[in-house]
Design a protein around this motif. Structure first.
Motif, mmCIF file in Angstrom:
data_model
loop_
_atom_site.group_PDB
_atom_site.id
_atom_site.type_symbol
_atom_site.label_atom_id
_atom_site.label_comp_id
_atom_site.label_asym_id
_atom_site.label_seq_id
_atom_site.Cartn_x
_atom_site.Cartn_y
_atom_site.Cartn_z
ATOM 1 N N LEU A 127 -108.140 -60.799 -49.554
ATOM 2 C CA LEU A 127 -108.054 -61.242 -48.158
ATOM 3 C C LEU A 127 -109.314 -60.876 -47.381
ATOM 4 N N VAL A 128 -109.790 -59.643 -47.582
ATOM 5 C CA VAL A 128 -110.904 -59.115 -46.790
ATOM 6 C C VAL A 128 -112.219 -59.244 -47.565
ATOM 7 N N VAL A 129 -113.168 -59.922 -46.964
ATOM 8 C CA VAL A 129 -114.479 -60.148 -47.572
ATOM 9 C C VAL A 129 -115.478 -59.248 -46.847
ATOM 10 N N THR A 130 -115.972 -58.222 -47.512
ATOM 11 C CA THR A 130 -116.927 -57.331 -46.858
ATOM 12 C C THR A 130 -118.353 -57.765 -47.186
ATOM 13 N N ASP A 131 -119.041 -58.223 -46.163
ATOM 14 C CA ASP A 131 -120.473 -58.582 -46.218
ATOM 15 C C ASP A 131 -120.806 -59.816 -47.050
ATOM 16 N N LEU A 185 -113.577 -62.063 -42.794
ATOM 17 C CA LEU A 185 -114.949 -61.688 -43.144
ATOM 18 C C LEU A 185 -115.349 -60.498 -42.275
ATOM 19 N N VAL A 186 -115.745 -59.395 -42.907
ATOM 20 C CA VAL A 186 -116.103 -58.180 -42.176
ATOM 21 C C VAL A 186 -117.589 -57.893 -42.367
ATOM 22 N N GLU A 216 -120.264 -55.500 -42.390
ATOM 23 C CA GLU A 216 -120.423 -54.049 -42.433
ATOM 24 C C GLU A 216 -121.896 -53.662 -42.594
ATOM 25 N N SER A 217 -122.606 -54.339 -43.464
ATOM 26 C CA SER A 217 -124.026 -54.029 -43.671
ATOM 27 C C SER A 217 -124.830 -54.482 -42.456
ATOM 28 N N ALA A 234 -125.619 -58.304 -42.783
ATOM 29 C CA ALA A 234 -124.534 -59.242 -42.496
ATOM 30 C C ALA A 234 -124.246 -59.251 -40.995
#
Lengths: 205, 205
Positions: free
Chosen positions: A182-186, B49-50, B52-53, B56
């Motif tokens: 579900l969660v896409v980091t970067d 979509l998170v 973090e970097s 991004a």
């Protein structure tokens, strides 16, 4: 501010209703939850259609899919969430793509309605299976009103009152894709593009 | 079950953020609120979509509209709500009309996110003003992923830290169309078709 995750998590699309009516003041709390839903530019494209008369109710029920008609007809309160696309914005991307906001805004309103209903001890079961022209006609609404979802609302009844196949669905666990899909980091990866349907197949296969 | 109308009503699209980060466990509660959002056939087309970097984050901020870039860049947590239309159903009406569900489903998830954020004392401010290809590219996501809205998340900061024009918007009252226009009982009338924009004009005019 109280914890609200229970009201979001406990929401389940149940189908067994108690016949007792939803009191007026409780209904109004539900409408207020819809009313405060945000929309870009405060466009407020959402309308809430409430079938109160036997005629409107019957016409709305007739517009539901065969799979929904039976159990939904037993709910004491039938409404439909609708929206006026002409009231709302459409944005254009640098690639010429178009992004309309009305369905997204109606979803936020529907989320509020379901969360508020759950917090009040109510079922609010949205249905994707319906004929849009038929539900629209049940309220004599114009064709520029889009119907997003009818919702069957009421207090929960005994599961045993349902047909056997629906009893099983009523008590099955809530299945969700893992948080790391579900969660896409970067950065997007192919794993994030796997559908819930495909994941279910893999688990069962 | 606690009353949740406050969490829905107190949600406001505020723009002044405190710099302190949103702790991991609080973030996870937000993602869980998104995760439990319902979808027809449990299709779960939504992705979160998170950014973090720093890369991004910078790319996401660059994809926001001029009006959003300034205040949103000060939020400690930037995400975007997205959906995979190919994972979701499209329904057809008896008049041949088509009804796609993905944007509606993404709206429900966004509503859950905002309600949960408000209950945790957070601002979660969705933005319609952004360039979809640019935000998609910030996460290297494929073109079949649709971006519904970036959301700036964080704890509220002092209103006085904002530019003067934004200070006024921060403290203005929440305006909503009257319930008797939002709610259509049994039969649509021309009054229900009046847009919020038109109503504002009438009140001011």
């Amino acid at each position: 501010m109280p914890e609200i995750l229970p009201a979001l998590t406990d929401r389940r699309a149940r189908r067994s209703f108690d016949p007792r009516p939803v009191p007026r003041d409780v209904q109004e709390t539900l409408w207020r939850a819809v009313s405060v839903a945000p929309s870009h530019g405060n466009a407020q494209p959402v309308r809430l259609l409430v079938a109160e008369s036997p005629q409107a109710r019957e016409a709305l029920i007739a517009g539901l899919s065969d799979g929904n008609r039976g159990w939904a007809a037993a709910s004491p309160l039938l409404v439909a969430i609708a929206a006026m696309p002409a009231h709302d914005a459409a944005m254009e991307g640098s690639d010429g793509s178009r992004r309309e906001l009305w369905a997204f805004h109606a979803g936020i309103a529907a989320g509020n309605l379901m969360a508020q209903a759950t917090a009040l001890g109510l079922i609010a079961h949205p249905m994707a299976g319906f004929d849009e022209p038929a539900v629209r006609a049940a309220f004599s609404a114009p064709t520029d009103l889009r119907i997003l979802t009818p919702v069957a609302i009421g207090y929960p009844g005994p599961v045993s009152a349902l047909p056997e196949d629906l009893q099983r669905r009523e008590t099955s666990a809530q299945e969700r894709i893992p948080l790391d899909i579900l969660v896409v980091t970067d950065r997007w990866t192919d794993d994030h593009g796997v559908s819930a349907r495909e994941l279910r197949k893999r688990t069962q296969g």
